[in-house]
Scaffold this motif. Structure first.
Motif, mmCIF file in Angstrom:
data_model
loop_
_atom_site.group_PDB
_atom_site.id
_atom_site.type_symbol
_atom_site.label_atom_id
_atom_site.label_comp_id
_atom_site.label_asym_id
_atom_site.label_seq_id
_atom_site.Cartn_x
_atom_site.Cartn_y
_atom_site.Cartn_z
ATOM 1 N N PRO A 30 0.872 -1.243 0.016
ATOM 2 C CA PRO A 30 -0.075 -0.034 0.142
ATOM 3 C C PRO A 30 0.935 1.391 0.019
ATOM 4 O O PRO A 30 1.906 1.359 0.447
ATOM 5 N N THR A 31 0.429 2.143 -0.446
ATOM 6 C CA THR A 31 0.983 3.600 -0.416
ATOM 7 C C THR A 31 0.516 4.220 1.007
ATOM 8 O O THR A 31 -0.492 4.064 1.239
ATOM 9 N N THR A 32 1.522 5.109 1.414
ATOM 10 C CA THR A 32 1.237 5.855 2.544
ATOM 11 C C THR A 32 1.199 7.541 2.136
ATOM 12 O O THR A 32 1.758 7.705 1.107
ATOM 13 N N TRP A 33 0.402 8.286 2.689
ATOM 14 C CA TRP A 33 0.204 9.631 2.592
ATOM 15 C C TRP A 33 0.271 10.494 3.565
ATOM 16 O O TRP A 33 0.192 9.807 4.692
ATOM 17 N N VAL A 34 1.089 11.584 3.276
ATOM 18 C CA VAL A 34 1.407 12.301 4.806
ATOM 19 C C VAL A 34 1.643 13.737 4.192
ATOM 20 O O VAL A 34 2.187 13.913 3.074
ATOM 21 N N LEU A 35 1.302 14.679 5.068
ATOM 22 C CA LEU A 35 1.396 16.024 4.660
ATOM 23 C C LEU A 35 2.356 16.884 5.704
ATOM 24 O O LEU A 35 2.952 17.945 5.301
ATOM 25 N N SER A 36 2.235 16.377 6.821
ATOM 26 C CA SER A 36 3.102 17.065 7.938
ATOM 27 C C SER A 36 3.944 15.888 8.823
ATOM 28 O O SER A 36 3.403 14.792 9.171
ATOM 29 N N ASN A 37 4.844 16.332 9.458
ATOM 30 C CA ASN A 37 5.473 15.520 10.592
ATOM 31 C C ASN A 37 6.491 16.471 11.506
ATOM 32 O O ASN A 37 6.352 17.670 11.251
ATOM 33 N N HIS A 38 7.129 15.948 12.422
ATOM 34 C CA HIS A 38 7.977 16.479 13.154
ATOM 35 C C HIS A 38 9.362 17.146 12.733
ATOM 36 O O HIS A 38 9.735 17.969 13.254
ATOM 37 N N ASP A 39 9.560 16.944 11.392
ATOM 38 C CA ASP A 39 10.611 17.437 10.726
ATOM 39 C C ASP A 39 10.287 18.281 9.629
ATOM 40 O O ASP A 39 11.293 18.880 8.923
ATOM 41 N N VAL A 40 9.192 18.826 9.385
ATOM 42 C CA VAL A 40 8.961 19.809 8.130
ATOM 43 C C VAL A 40 7.961 20.636 8.496
ATOM 44 O O VAL A 40 7.169 20.654 9.726
ATOM 45 N N ILE A 41 7.861 22.031 8.003
ATOM 46 C CA ILE A 41 6.976 23.000 8.246
ATOM 47 C C ILE A 41 5.541 22.579 8.071
ATOM 48 O O ILE A 41 5.479 21.866 7.097
ATOM 49 N N ARG A 42 4.722 22.915 9.186
ATOM 50 C CA ARG A 42 3.374 22.171 9.048
ATOM 51 C C ARG A 42 2.707 22.878 7.814
ATOM 52 O O ARG A 42 2.881 23.844 7.193
ATOM 53 N N HIS A 43 1.737 21.862 7.158
ATOM 54 C CA HIS A 43 0.892 22.432 5.992
ATOM 55 C C HIS A 43 0.196 23.541 5.906
ATOM 56 O O HIS A 43 0.022 24.163 4.961
ATOM 57 N N ALA A 44 -0.198 23.777 6.899
ATOM 58 C CA ALA A 44 -1.154 25.122 7.038
ATOM 59 C C ALA A 44 -0.315 26.404 6.935
ATOM 60 O O ALA A 44 -0.868 27.138 6.547
ATOM 61 N N SER A 45 1.117 26.272 7.132
ATOM 62 C CA SER A 45 1.953 27.304 6.749
ATOM 63 C C SER A 45 2.523 27.179 5.262
ATOM 64 O O SER A 45 2.505 28.205 4.459
ATOM 65 N N ARG A 46 3.053 25.956 5.020
ATOM 66 C CA ARG A 46 3.640 25.940 3.828
ATOM 67 C C ARG A 46 2.732 26.322 2.462
ATOM 68 O O ARG A 46 3.295 26.875 1.507
ATOM 69 N N GLY B 64 15.442 25.838 12.112
ATOM 70 C CA GLY B 64 15.365 24.492 12.441
ATOM 71 C C GLY B 64 13.741 24.200 12.630
ATOM 72 O O GLY B 64 12.834 24.729 12.108
ATOM 73 N N ARG B 65 13.644 22.751 13.163
ATOM 74 C CA ARG B 65 12.092 22.272 13.285
ATOM 75 C C ARG B 65 11.464 22.445 14.257
ATOM 76 O O ARG B 65 10.338 21.784 14.556
ATOM 77 N N ASP B 66 11.742 23.393 15.188
ATOM 78 C CA ASP B 66 11.013 23.355 16.630
ATOM 79 C C ASP B 66 9.749 24.320 16.311
ATOM 80 O O ASP B 66 8.906 24.048 17.013
ATOM 81 N N GLY B 67 9.731 24.841 15.276
ATOM 82 C CA GLY B 67 8.336 25.499 15.069
ATOM 83 C C GLY B 67 7.158 24.592 14.835
ATOM 84 O O GLY B 67 5.807 25.217 14.630
ATOM 85 N N CYS B 68 7.337 23.381 14.425
ATOM 86 C CA CYS B 68 6.330 22.534 14.350
ATOM 87 C C CYS B 68 6.258 21.684 15.433
ATOM 88 O O CYS B 68 5.384 20.647 15.460
ATOM 89 N N ARG B 69 6.889 21.727 16.614
ATOM 90 C CA ARG B 69 6.863 21.110 17.648
ATOM 91 C C ARG B 69 6.460 21.719 19.034
ATOM 92 O O ARG B 69 6.560 21.113 20.184
ATOM 93 N N VAL B 70 5.901 22.730 18.810
ATOM 94 C CA VAL B 70 5.223 23.595 19.779
ATOM 95 C C VAL B 70 4.169 22.665 20.466
ATOM 96 O O VAL B 70 3.294 22.319 19.793
ATOM 97 N N PRO B 71 4.059 22.550 21.810
ATOM 98 C CA PRO B 71 2.935 22.134 22.543
ATOM 99 C C PRO B 71 1.561 22.303 22.015
ATOM 100 O O PRO B 71 1.294 23.429 21.829
#
Length: 551
Positions: A323-339, A414-421
């Motif tokens: 199966p294919t997997t689909w993903v738009l955001s994770n802890h390593d990338v800019i959140r897609h609501a901002s991208r 860096g990646r902290d911007g997508c890791r805020v609580p």
């Protein structure tokens, strides 16, 4: 394989939990396992099938837990093994599977085996657990080769030997505190086989494999080619010299029988940043079960780019029955609501800089549309915590509070911007993340309007769109099968439409409304729309996605 006998992971919706930022039960400002357990009913109510837990193992936290000092224990910041057992048991009671992160490319420099390697002599069995080499130059003062770290700077660090003299160099593709394991050594294979069994015995349902393309290095550790400017040359569409070497494939062939020996369809999904053409080598029977489709995450807003990011991975995965997997955001990338809040040709660096200000309304509108398109596709979908709330990337974190090693080594955001609580309750301390109001990263004021309690049961909210989409996805069995999926030709300019599972999902990538009848024909039944506000009847709004059932 019939849908009735299909393993759970083939069409699962998996929710990534980043433990330090999900929920804090003890009030110290960092999320923990009891906090996650307390919020499991929320995840079950959201409609996901499984939870992927980012690392919670013993770690000095130089890279947010991806520097592991003990693979078979829980870091005290997050709780205890008993807390992990309770989390797994509670999740299973709610019908949720647990996927644990495993980090096999490198350990922490505080791992006991690395400390033993430092204390041992060159050429010793202890050193052979990691990649130590003599340096070049007349006195070994130069690194063994010209490789550079993913986190910037040299990929080698020289050690001081027991007698106080400058000694060998060790390889760290990431931070200096993350030495690479030597997978040419059978003892490393045995160590990780034991780690897999340890967590499988405790009930985890699968593993997400970090840097899954990185463990095996090329023979002889040759220099990478460089550009005229002296920079390492990585041809477009290819992997760096130390990634995607064929030997790594044998690791998954060895791991697959271990997972298959347990009941419950245990699985592994790979974080493998590899050329698309290489994907079939990693997944399928006797190999890994899944590998992330990062092409979909990277696709820019527009019909052609998004279409290619759907059709190519579907064909490649289908060729090996995976199966294919689909993903738009994770802890390593800019959140897609901002991208998506920038023009499609915007070039992002490593994290979002303070002076990169997205159009928040546009970004969220497109993010909702892309997510709804993703959830209509066959295969499994991976969600990142907070995307169901429409959380943006946080740009204005003070530098002194940033923890990403890439920031400290190179000065990038860096990646902290997508890791805020996460914000759970608009009027609570730390928006409900922590009972004391403590938070290891500051939460912006805009999080109050996006908190889960503000969005719950509110028509048009992003949270309710996700809940509705996940419910429909399950009812319509959109994750299975891939047979019969087709991109619809002859659509209006700027519209991408896909027929699958008896529905048509259509995204309007233009800045003008498009008549629904022109996309779905007369009499189509609207099932769900991404637009937060009701659109003009019979129209697909700009940057909007709909699911319809055609007569």
């Amino acid at each position: 394989m019939s849908p009735q006998h299909s393993p759970w992971w083939r069409d699962a919706v998996v929710y990534q939990v980043y433990p330090r930022s999900f929920a804090d039960a003890n009030g110290d400002g960092m999320g923990d396992l009891p906090g996650i357990t307390s919020r499991l009913p929320y995840l079950a109510g959201l409609g996901v099938d499984a939870i992927w837990l980012s690392p919670f193992y013993t770690s000095p936290q130089h890279d947010a837990g991806y520097d592991v000092a003990d693979y078979t224990d829980v870091d005290p910041r997050f709780g205890t093994l008993a807390d992990a057992d309770e989390l797994i048991a509670c999740a299973h009671e709610l019908g949720l599977r647990i996927i644990a992160d495993i980090v096999p490319n490198h350990s922490s420099s505080e791992h006991p085996l690395f400390q033993e390697a430092l204390a041992a002599a060159p050429g010793s069995p202890e050193r052979d657990m990691y990649i130590f080499r003599d340096g070049r130059g007349t006195r070994g003062e130069l690194p063994p080769n010209n490789w550079t770290s993913i986190f910037h700077g040299p990929a080698w660090t020289r050690v001081t030997e027991a007698d106080g003299t400058p000694g060998q160099w060790y390889l760290h593709i990431f931070d200096t505190t993350q030495p690479d394991w030597n997978w040419e050594n059978p003892a490393v294979h045995a160590l990780f086989a034991d780690v897999l069994r340890f967590w499988l015995d405790r009930g985890v349902d699968g593993f997400r494999v970090d840097v899954a393309h990185g463990m095996v290095k090329p023979d002889g550790l040759p220099d990478a080619t460089v550009t005229a400017e002296g920079l390492v040359d990585i041809p477009e569409g290819e992997a760096p010299i130390y990634f995607d070497n064929d030997g790594v494939l044998e690791i998954y062939r060895a791991w697959r029988p271990i997972l298959d020996s347990y009941d419950g369809d245990r699985m592994m999904v790979l974080e493998a940043w590899i050329p698309e053409k290489r994907l079939p080598l990693y997944i399928g029977d006797e190999k890994a079960h899944q590998s992330f489709n990062f092409g979909f995450l990277q696709a820019r807003w527009g019909v052609e780019t998004m279409r290619a990011a759907i059709e190519k991975p579907l064909a490649l995965a289908d060729a090996v029955g995976a199966p294919t997997t689909w993903v738009l955001s994770n802890h390593d990338v800019i959140r897609h609501a901002s991208r998506y809040g920038f023009t499609p040709d915007h070039r992002f660096g490593e994290g979002l800089a303070r002076d990169e200000v997205p159009d928040a309304e546009l970004g969220l509108r497109r993010a909702r549309a892309a997510s709804l398109l993703m959830l209509a596709l066959p295969g499994s979908a991976y969600l990142y915590q907070g995307e169901e709330l429409g959380l943006p990337e946080v740009r204005d974190i003070p530098d002194a509070l940033r923890e990403d090693p890439a920031h400290h080594r190179a000065g990038v955001p860096g990646r902290d911007g997508c890791r805020v609580p996460l914000p759970w309750e608009a009027d609570a301390p730390a928006y409900g993340f922590s009972p004391t109001g403590a938070s290891w990263l500051p939460q912006p004021a805009e999080f109050a309007s996006l908190a889960a309690d503000v969005q719950a049961d509110v028509d048009g909210s992003t949270l309710e769109m996700y809940r509705s989409a996940l419910r429909l996805r399950r009812e319509l069995r959109l994750g299975l099968p891939a047979e019969g999926i087709a991109v619809v030709e002859g659509m209006p300019d700027g519209v991408l439409a896909i027929d699958h599972g008896g529905i048509r999902a259509a995204v309007n990538t233009t800045q003008r409304p498009v008549p629904l009848e022109a996309v779905a024909g007369p009499g189509a039944e609207l099932l769900i729309a991404s637009a937060a506000a009701p659109a003009k009847e019979g129209m697909i709004p700009a940057d909007g996605t709909v699911w319809v059932r055609r007569p």
